[in-house]
Design a protein around this motif. Sequence first.
Motif, mmCIF file in Angstrom:
data_model
loop_
_atom_site.group_PDB
_atom_site.id
_atom_site.type_symbol
_atom_site.label_atom_id
_atom_site.label_comp_id
_atom_site.label_asym_id
_atom_site.label_seq_id
_atom_site.Cartn_x
_atom_site.Cartn_y
_atom_site.Cartn_z
ATOM 1 N N GLU A 187 0.795 -1.229 0.000
ATOM 2 C CA GLU A 187 0.000 0.000 0.000
ATOM 3 C C GLU A 187 0.828 1.279 0.000
ATOM 4 O OE1 GLU A 187 -2.767 -0.447 3.231
ATOM 5 O OE2 GLU A 187 -3.947 -1.946 2.143
ATOM 6 N N ASP A 188 2.104 1.199 0.363
ATOM 7 C CA ASP A 188 2.959 2.388 0.330
ATOM 8 C C ASP A 188 3.702 2.523 -0.988
ATOM 9 O OD1 ASP A 188 2.263 2.943 2.957
ATOM 10 O OD2 ASP A 188 3.873 1.679 3.743
ATOM 11 N N ASP A 189 3.529 1.570 -1.889
ATOM 12 C CA ASP A 189 4.259 1.553 -3.162
ATOM 13 C C ASP A 189 3.396 2.203 -4.255
ATOM 14 O OD1 ASP A 189 5.522 0.970 -5.545
ATOM 15 O OD2 ASP A 189 5.722 -1.187 -5.161
ATOM 16 N N PRO A 190 3.800 3.382 -4.737
ATOM 17 C CA PRO A 190 2.982 4.124 -5.712
ATOM 18 C C PRO A 190 2.753 3.363 -7.020
ATOM 19 C CG PRO A 190 4.764 5.494 -4.860
ATOM 20 C CD PRO A 190 5.056 4.091 -4.426
ATOM 21 N N ALA A 191 3.564 2.365 -7.295
ATOM 22 C CA ALA A 191 3.384 1.610 -8.536
ATOM 23 C C ALA A 191 2.449 0.416 -8.359
ATOM 24 C CB ALA A 191 4.741 1.113 -9.039
ATOM 25 N N SER A 192 2.102 0.100 -7.124
ATOM 26 C CA SER A 192 1.303 -1.102 -6.854
ATOM 27 C C SER A 192 -0.187 -0.890 -7.114
ATOM 28 C CB SER A 192 1.491 -1.531 -5.390
ATOM 29 O OG SER A 192 0.572 -2.552 -5.064
ATOM 30 N N HIS A 193 -0.862 -1.953 -7.482
ATOM 31 C CA HIS A 193 -2.309 -1.899 -7.670
ATOM 32 C C HIS A 193 -3.039 -1.690 -6.351
ATOM 33 C CE1 HIS A 193 -2.017 -4.317 -11.714
ATOM 34 N NE2 HIS A 193 -1.683 -3.048 -11.846
ATOM 35 N N VAL A 194 -2.360 -1.846 -5.228
ATOM 36 C CA VAL A 194 -3.015 -1.637 -3.926
ATOM 37 C C VAL A 194 -2.555 -0.337 -3.260
ATOM 38 C CG1 VAL A 194 -3.415 -4.089 -3.488
ATOM 39 C CG2 VAL A 194 -1.294 -3.028 -2.672
ATOM 40 N N TYR A 195 -1.912 0.529 -4.034
ATOM 41 C CA TYR A 195 -1.424 1.800 -3.490
ATOM 42 C C TYR A 195 -2.530 2.544 -2.747
ATOM 43 C CZ TYR A 195 0.763 6.455 -3.472
ATOM 44 O OH TYR A 195 1.296 7.660 -3.110
ATOM 45 N N GLN A 196 -2.197 3.047 -1.589
ATOM 46 C CA GLN A 196 -3.127 3.789 -0.727
ATOM 47 C C GLN A 196 -4.317 2.956 -0.290
ATOM 48 O OE1 GLN A 196 -3.749 7.376 -3.074
ATOM 49 N NE2 GLN A 196 -2.224 8.462 -1.832
ATOM 50 N N GLY A 197 -4.092 1.664 -0.173
ATOM 51 C CA GLY A 197 -5.101 0.795 0.421
ATOM 52 C C GLY A 197 -6.288 0.428 -0.448
ATOM 53 N N ARG A 198 -6.093 0.478 -1.752
ATOM 54 C CA ARG A 198 -7.179 0.038 -2.640
ATOM 55 C C ARG A 198 -7.458 -1.452 -2.436
ATOM 56 N NH1 ARG A 198 -4.161 1.613 -7.543
ATOM 57 N NH2 ARG A 198 -4.621 3.780 -8.021
ATOM 58 N N LYS A 199 -8.623 -1.750 -1.947
ATOM 59 C CA LYS A 199 -9.042 -3.159 -1.891
ATOM 60 C C LYS A 199 -10.214 -3.289 -2.831
ATOM 61 C CE LYS A 199 -7.677 -4.320 2.805
ATOM 62 N NZ LYS A 199 -8.102 -4.794 4.128
ATOM 63 N N PRO A 241 15.662 0.378 -11.781
ATOM 64 C CA PRO A 241 14.274 0.799 -11.552
ATOM 65 C C PRO A 241 13.328 -0.092 -12.347
ATOM 66 C CG PRO A 241 15.648 2.695 -12.022
ATOM 67 C CD PRO A 241 16.480 1.480 -12.333
ATOM 68 N N ARG A 242 12.063 -0.110 -11.936
ATOM 69 C CA ARG A 242 11.068 -0.923 -12.638
ATOM 70 C C ARG A 242 10.689 -0.270 -13.973
ATOM 71 N NH1 ARG A 242 7.256 -1.330 -7.411
ATOM 72 N NH2 ARG A 242 8.034 0.812 -7.307
ATOM 73 N N ILE A 243 10.162 -1.110 -14.866
ATOM 74 C CA ILE A 243 9.884 -0.654 -16.225
ATOM 75 C C ILE A 243 8.436 -0.200 -16.401
ATOM 76 C CG2 ILE A 243 9.762 -1.463 -18.619
ATOM 77 C CD1 ILE A 243 12.223 -3.132 -18.082
ATOM 78 N N ASN A 244 8.262 0.883 -17.161
ATOM 79 C CA ASN A 244 6.917 1.377 -17.532
ATOM 80 C C ASN A 244 6.011 1.697 -16.356
ATOM 81 O OD1 ASN A 244 7.527 1.281 -20.194
ATOM 82 N ND2 ASN A 244 6.499 -0.648 -20.596
ATOM 83 N N ILE A 245 6.566 2.368 -15.357
ATOM 84 C CA ILE A 245 5.724 2.806 -14.236
ATOM 85 C C ILE A 245 5.873 4.306 -14.021
ATOM 86 C CG2 ILE A 245 5.633 0.612 -13.026
ATOM 87 C CD1 ILE A 245 7.883 2.016 -11.164
ATOM 88 N N ASP A 246 5.926 5.050 -15.115
ATOM 89 C CA ASP A 246 6.071 6.506 -15.025
ATOM 90 C C ASP A 246 4.944 7.148 -14.221
ATOM 91 O OD1 ASP A 246 8.323 6.272 -16.515
ATOM 92 O OD2 ASP A 246 7.439 6.998 -18.384
ATOM 93 N N TYR A 247 3.806 6.475 -14.159
ATOM 94 C CA TYR A 247 2.668 6.998 -13.399
ATOM 95 C C TYR A 247 2.937 7.024 -11.894
ATOM 96 C CZ TYR A 247 1.950 2.044 -12.506
ATOM 97 O OH TYR A 247 2.140 0.738 -12.134
ATOM 98 N N ALA A 248 4.031 6.372 -11.458
ATOM 99 C CA ALA A 248 4.260 6.168 -10.017
ATOM 100 C C ALA A 248 5.026 7.295 -9.331
ATOM 101 C CB ALA A 248 4.973 4.840 -9.789
ATOM 102 N N GLY A 249 5.259 8.408 -10.017
ATOM 103 C CA GLY A 249 5.918 9.541 -9.370
ATOM 104 C C GLY A 249 7.255 9.178 -8.754
ATOM 105 N N GLU A 250 7.402 9.478 -7.460
ATOM 106 C CA GLU A 250 8.658 9.201 -6.762
ATOM 107 C C GLU A 250 9.049 7.721 -6.835
ATOM 108 O OE1 GLU A 250 10.709 11.561 -5.179
ATOM 109 O OE2 GLU A 250 9.369 12.771 -6.432
ATOM 110 N N GLY A 251 8.060 6.855 -6.789
ATOM 111 C CA GLY A 251 8.316 5.421 -6.779
ATOM 112 C C GLY A 251 8.993 4.908 -8.034
#
Length: 196
Positions: free
Chosen positions: A47-59, A168-178
Motif C-alpha cells: 500500500e505504500d508503493d505508488p506503482a502497486s495496484h493496492v497503493y493507498q489501500g485500494r481493496k 528501476p522498474r519498467i513502464n511505471i512513469d505513473y508512479a511519481g517518486e516510486g
Amino acid sequence: MTKLPLSFYQRSALQVAPELLGKVLVTCKKGEITSGVIVEVEAYTGEDDPASHVYQGRKTPRTRILYEAGGRVYVYRIYGIYTCLNVVTGEKGQPHSVFIRALEPREGIEVMKKRRGTEDIRRLTSGPARLTQALGIDMNFYGESLTGERIFILDSSSLPPHEIATSPRINIDYAGEGRNLPYRFYLRNSPFLSRR
DNA sequence: TGTCCGATTGGT
DNA sequence: CCAATCGGACAG
C-alpha cells in the motif's frame, strides 16, 4: 527437484524477488508441460508503493488475492489484450507481489512456439505478456496455488550475487517518486530479458 | 452510467 | 512512434 514451499513466498517481496531468479516456473495444461528459468522480476511492496495496484489501500475485487497469504497467483488483464503474472508474497494482510517479466525457455519449446505464433526463441518468453501466452497462463489462473499441479516453481541452488543486477522498474512513469526505486532484479548476462 | 487509462506488444 | 482494445477504478 522439488516445488518451493509456501514458507518461501510468505516473506516480503524484496526478499523473495531476487531469490526467484534462476528458479524454474512450470505450467501443466492439458497434459502439456512448459517451463522456463526466471531471469527478470520486479517487486511490488504494498500500500505504500505508488506503482502497486493496492497503493493507498485500494481493496477491490481485482486485488483481493494480494491480501491473502503468499504462495498464490495474481494475474490481471492489461490493455484489454494481454495477461500479466505475479506471485503473491508476504503474510496474510501484507499485499506484496513479485511481477514475473521474463524467462529463459526450457521444456515444451514446440508448444510455446505454437502458442506464440513465432519460431524465434528470443521472443517466446522475453516479456511479461509473452511468457504468459507461451505458458498458457490466462485469467483462469487467478488465485491458483503455487503448490498445486497446474502451476508451480521448482527450487534450485542460489545464484552467486554478482550475477544479479538491479534497476528501476519498467513502464511505471505513473508512479511519481516510486519510479526510481531499484525494485527490478535480473540475471546480468541473460539474452532473454524483456528490454526492447 | 460515463470517462480515463494501463506493471505491453508488434508493426510503421 | 503509434494503435490495439476492454475491464477496472473512480467520479457523478
